[in-house]
Scaffold this motif. Structure first.
Motif, short mmCIF file in Angstrom:
data_model
loop_
_atom_site.label_atom_id
_atom_site.label_comp_id
_atom_site.label_asym_id
_atom_site.label_seq_id
_atom_site.Cartn_x
_atom_site.Cartn_y
_atom_site.Cartn_z
N ARG A 51 0.84 -1.20 0.00
CA ARG A 51 0.00 0.00 0.00
C ARG A 51 0.87 1.24 0.00
NH1 ARG A 51 -3.59 -0.53 5.09
NH2 ARG A 51 -1.66 -1.38 5.88
N VAL A 52 0.35 2.30 -0.59
CA VAL A 52 1.07 3.57 -0.66
C VAL A 52 0.29 4.58 0.18
CG1 VAL A 52 1.88 5.45 -2.14
CG2 VAL A 52 1.94 3.08 -2.95
N VAL A 53 0.97 5.21 1.08
CA VAL A 53 0.36 6.23 1.94
C VAL A 53 0.99 7.56 1.56
CG1 VAL A 53 -0.01 7.02 4.30
CG2 VAL A 53 0.04 4.58 3.80
N THR A 54 0.12 8.54 1.23
CA THR A 54 0.59 9.86 0.81
C THR A 54 0.13 10.89 1.84
OG1 THR A 54 0.35 9.18 -1.47
CG2 THR A 54 0.59 11.53 -1.06
N GLY A 55 0.98 11.82 2.17
CA GLY A 55 0.62 12.87 3.12
C GLY A 55 1.68 13.94 3.16
N TYR A 56 1.40 14.91 3.95
CA TYR A 56 2.36 16.01 4.11
C TYR A 56 3.48 15.55 5.03
CZ TYR A 56 -1.01 19.14 1.98
OH TYR A 56 -1.87 19.75 1.13
N ALA A 57 4.67 15.95 4.68
CA ALA A 57 5.82 15.64 5.55
C ALA A 57 5.81 16.63 6.71
CB ALA A 57 7.11 15.76 4.76
N ILE A 58 5.76 16.11 7.88
CA ILE A 58 5.73 16.97 9.08
C ILE A 58 7.07 16.81 9.78
CG2 ILE A 58 4.60 17.39 11.29
CD1 ILE A 58 2.07 16.17 10.07
#
Length: 152
Positions: A51-58
């Motif tokens: 699975r690929v999880v995409t989000g903002y880098a915090i």
């Protein structure tokens, strides 16, 4: 008296009515649009199952650096300083007590010296052999004592 008592008279009481105060809605601050340069980048992570999880880098929140603790606690320093102060006070009280005792002995010596000098002066005045006394002086040259009787 109670309401079921034969002599009961109802008493009118003043009633206070409290009106609720309306709550004003909370003021919300308007959202400030972000500048284009400050928008965080989007990151994608591929999990082991595919699975690929995409989000903002915090960026991780850095904890506040802890204040450097002194090698000795402040409580221990305060207790030690209190002990030093207490010892200084005790020493001062000991010196003060010694000073008062010495001063008392000195005053006692002065009073004794004054009594001896004044007493000696009085004794000289009383028993002194001064020739200018105000009384009569008798010179006895020959005394005859007969039968317990003095004839001069």
């Amino acid at each position: 008296m109670y309401p079921d008592h034969p002599g009961y008279l109802p008493v009118e009481r003043a009633v206070t009515v409290h009106q609720p105060t309306p709550i004003t809605p909370a003021q919300t601050t308007p959202l400030v649009p972000m500048q284009p340069g400050s928008v965080p980048s989007v990151a994608s992570v591929v999990l082991p199952d595919g699975r690929v999880v995409t989000g903002y880098a915090i960026s991780p929140v850095q904890p506040e650096p802890l204040a450097a603790k002194p090698p000795v606690s402040r409580t221990a320093v305060n207790v030690a300083l209190g002990g030093v102060g207490f010892l200084a006070v005790c020493g001062g009280l000991l010196l003060l007590t010694s000073f008062i005792a010495a001063l008392t002995a000195f005053i006692t010596e002065l009073i004794t010296l004054a009594a001896v000098i004044f007493g000696g002066w009085i004794a000289v005045q009383i028993f002194g052999a001064s020739g200018h006394g105000g009384g009569n002086t008798f010179h006895i040259r020959k005394a005859v004592i007969k039968r317990n009787h003095f004839h001069g």
